[in-house]
Design a protein around this motif. Structure first.
Motif, PDB file in Angstrom:
ATOM      1  N   LEU A   3      11.798 -19.245   3.329  1.00  0.00           N
ATOM      2  CA  LEU A   3      11.935 -20.485   2.558  1.00  0.00           C
ATOM      3  C   LEU A   3      12.088 -20.155   1.077  1.00  0.00           C
ATOM      4  N   LEU A   4      13.187 -20.602   0.513  1.00  0.00           N
ATOM      5  CA  LEU A   4      13.420 -20.451  -0.934  1.00  0.00           C
ATOM      6  C   LEU A   4      13.748 -21.856  -1.437  1.00  0.00           C
ATOM      7  N   LEU A  29      18.907 -10.904  -5.013  1.00  0.00           N
ATOM      8  CA  LEU A  29      17.525 -11.047  -4.539  1.00  0.00           C
ATOM      9  C   LEU A  29      17.510 -11.683  -3.150  1.00  0.00           C
ATOM     10  N   VAL A  30      18.340 -12.716  -2.989  1.00  0.00           N
ATOM     11  CA  VAL A  30      18.405 -13.383  -1.678  1.00  0.00           C
ATOM     12  C   VAL A  30      18.951 -12.413  -0.637  1.00  0.00           C
ATOM     13  N   ALA A  31      19.987 -11.652  -1.016  1.00  0.00           N
ATOM     14  CA  ALA A  31      20.598 -10.706  -0.071  1.00  0.00           C
ATOM     15  C   ALA A  31      19.584  -9.644   0.362  1.00  0.00           C
ATOM     16  N   ALA A  32      18.752  -9.184  -0.571  1.00  0.00           N
ATOM     17  CA  ALA A  32      17.765  -8.144  -0.230  1.00  0.00           C
ATOM     18  C   ALA A  32      16.794  -8.665   0.825  1.00  0.00           C
ATOM     19  N   LEU A  53      17.242 -19.055   6.921  1.00  0.00           N
ATOM     20  CA  LEU A  53      17.072 -19.257   5.479  1.00  0.00           C
ATOM     21  C   LEU A  53      17.095 -20.757   5.193  1.00  0.00           C
ATOM     22  N   VAL A  54      16.050 -21.237   4.538  1.00  0.00           N
ATOM     23  CA  VAL A  54      15.968 -22.643   4.119  1.00  0.00           C
ATOM     24  C   VAL A  54      15.973 -22.644   2.595  1.00  0.00           C
TER      25      VAL A  54
END
Ligand SMILES: C[S@@+](CC[C@H](N)C(=O)[O-])C[C@H]1O[C@@H](n2cnc3c(N)ncnc32)[C@H](O)[C@@H]1O
Length: 259
Positions: free
Chosen positions: A147-148, A164-167, A178-179
């Protein structure tokens, strides 16, 4: 001693009508509300979406573990409450870099063996993924709900939020989800941009993004219908279709299944 500077977590808590905020937070929040009165509705609807997405992932998809980064103050519709109502064994790790938010979360979770909160930073995803408390609770070799929610607009482009999201995404197994929600200026009057500017000046760096930019955060995932939509774009009957309401808030929301 009261903190001198407002914090994102406590300002958000104030918008939601919570009690975990101080004078500096309320003053900053008041300036945002003055510029853009819709902010209260927006935070509430964002929070409702979070609950809906977690309910969908726990119920229909069958996920049993969640990693909530930028979780904020414990407030209405906490992830573990929603998930554990469906599946009492569901496990939830909360992450925030605001020590006050983490401390409040830890108090709330003290008697919950399946949920915890840690102080860690999204700018160092590898530390989150290797954090001993998190790896002690979650099995990161099994699908996770990542959750982001309402956090990435605090990351301007020069902080490389895509990386950062890709990592995080690349470290999680296929079948994870991914939310994400993100503030936007698309289709809005000047007010939203002005409010973003007030945020930037008083609280934290802030960047509105277009739909195309938000969709890019979902690279490597298959979007669940209705895709990336303006809130409130997810129906509360969880039929995952855009609502017909005319009022669209300046926040994109989406859920993607990690490939
Ligand atoms: C607007 S709140 C959103 C809270 C919750 N996710 C929701 O949508 O209801 C954003 C949260 O992100 C946290 N945050 C901002 N930057 C962060 C970072 N670099 N690492 C971890 N948390 C961060 C803030 O402290 C705040 O609690």
């Amino acid at each position: 001693m009261e903190p001198e500077h407002p914090s994102v977590a406590r300002v958000y808590d104030y918008f939601l009508g919570g009690a975990h905020n101080f004078r500096a937070d309320r003053e900053a929040a008041a300036r945002v509300v003055e510029t853009w009165p819709q902010i209260r509705d927006t935070t509430r609807v964002n929070r409702l979406f979070l609950g809906e997405a977690v309910g969908f992932l726990t119920g229909e998809v069958g996920l049993r573990q969640f990693l909530d980064i930028g979780s904020g103050m414990p407030t209405m519709g906490n992830v573990h409450e929603v998930a554990q109502r469906v599946a009492p064994e569901a496990r939830v790790a909360y992450v925030d870099h605001d020590p006050v938010a983490v401390a409040h979360s830890q108090i709330l979770l003290a008697s919950n063996p399946n949920a915890l909160a840690v102080d860690a930073d999204l700018t160092r995803p590898e530390e989150i993924l290797a954090h001993p408390e998190i790896t002690g609770l979650l099995d990161l070799s099994q699908p996770v709900g990542l959750l982001l929610v309402a956090i990435l607009h605090f990351f301007p482009d020069n902080t490389h939020p895509q990386r950062l999201v890709a990592a995080l995404r690349d470290a999680l197994p296929a079948g994870s989800y991914l939310v994400l929600t993100h503030a936007t200026g698309d289709g809005q009057d000047r007010d939203v941009a002005d409010a973003a500017e007030v945020y930037r000046r008083t609280t934290a760096p802030f960047q509105l993004r277009s739909r195309e930019e938000v969709v890019r955060f979902f690279d490597g995932t298959d979007l669940i219908e209705p895709g990336v939509v303006l809130l409130p774009g997810w129906d509360d009957d969880r039929r995952r279709r855009a609502t017909t309401t005319e009022t669209r808030l300046p926040v994109y929301a989406g859920v993607g299944r990690i490939r």
